[in-house]
Design an enzyme around this catalytic site. Sequence first.
Site, PDB file in Angstrom:
ATOM      1  N   ASP A  92       1.342  10.581   5.008  1.00 57.56           N
ATOM      2  CA  ASP A  92       1.226   9.402   5.866  1.00 57.56           C
ATOM      3  C   ASP A  92       0.723   8.165   5.104  1.00 57.56           C
ATOM      4  OD1 ASP A  92      -1.299  10.445   5.539  1.00 57.56           O
ATOM      5  OD2 ASP A  92      -1.987   9.916   7.543  1.00 57.56           O
ATOM      6  N   GLU A  93       0.427   8.307   3.826  1.00 54.47           N
ATOM      7  CA  GLU A  93       0.010   7.186   2.968  1.00 54.47           C
ATOM      8  C   GLU A  93       1.228   6.653   2.219  1.00 54.47           C
ATOM      9  OE1 GLU A  93      -3.138   5.910   2.608  1.00 54.47           O
ATOM     10  OE2 GLU A  93      -3.865   7.282   4.144  1.00 54.47           O
TER      11      GLU A  93
END
Length: 109
Positions: free
Chosen positions: A90-91
């Site tokens: 999710d980064e």
Amino acid sequence: MAAQFCPTCANLLIVEIGRQSNSAFRCRTCPYIYHIREKLTSKQLIARKEVDDVLGGAEAWKDVDQTDAHCPKCAHGRAYFRQMQTRSADEPMTTFYRCTQCAHNWKED
């Protein structure tokens, strides 16, 4: 070297540091004391391992694209770049750069 455990009660001995030659190993639970008479040291050099290039080495930079990016080392205006997922999914990806002039590496998170 003296035992690191008390021969009477098998507890770990602690080092009690005194003046000059008055240091001793002392048991915390019983009256056992082992006086240290001489200083013993040993030094062992460990061979360093080869470090793997985490970016894949020269082969990983072989077929990458170029972009306009200013090198922080030589201020040249072009660099090769690659993107890798170095953190959780999710980064955003991390962009790695290599200067086309001086081959300096840097990254941009």
